[in-house]
Design a protein around this motif. Structure first.
Motif: not given
Length: 153
Positions: A36-37, A40-47, A17-22
């Motif tokens: 956690v935040h 997640i930002r690092k996972l996004e940046r790293e693709g 569920n991509s709508q789970f809050t942090m």
């Protein structure tokens, strides 16, 4: 970047569920919100996270027919593949298109309203492409498993 167990658990939760809050993710993996935040930002940046989407129930919106199509092109030339690729990208009925090995060149996943809608798609769009030599259509009777989640373990 190497994924650790916490990263993998975060990815599993976001696929669920991509709508789970942090805060919800943090409580499920026993971390505070800030790490956690950051993860997640690092996972996004790293693709590792490509994008966030909403999955629709195709039957509820009137797209009850699922068809897999095998396509063979008339010529095994770069221009034929490029022309076909460009045409398919602009067909909203096609959910997925893959170049495959074997007895045919492409496999398509197509969703339409019904048999008549597929016939229109087949005759006016697919078979109208000049590079298409042969089309085999397989109508899905029942889906045994449907998932968009990719195992990260």
């Amino acid at each position: 970047m190497q994924l650790d167990l916490t990263d993998k658990r975060i990815l599993e939760l976001l696929q669920e569920n991509s709508q789970f809050t942090m805060k919800e993710i943090a409580s499920r993996i026993n971390l505070s919100v800030t790490p956690v935040h950051d993860r997640i930002r690092k996972l996004e940046r790293e693709g590792f996270i490509d994008k966030y989407v909403c999955l629709l129930n195709r039957r509820k919106i009137g797209k009850s027919l699922l068809v897999y199509c095998n396509i063979t092109l008339d010529k095994q030339k770069r221009e034929s593949f490029e022309d076909f690729n460009q045409a398919i990208v602009n067909m909203p009925e096609v959910l997925e298109c893959s170049v495959v090995s074997g007895n045919f060149d492409y496999m398509l996943k197509v969703v339409v309203e019904d048999g008549e809608a597929y016939n229109q798609f087949y005759q006016h769009k697919l078979s109208a492409l000049k590079s298409v030599l042969h089309i085999s259509s397989y109508f899905v009777i029942s889906e045994i498993k449907y998932s968009t989640g990719i195992s990260v373990r």
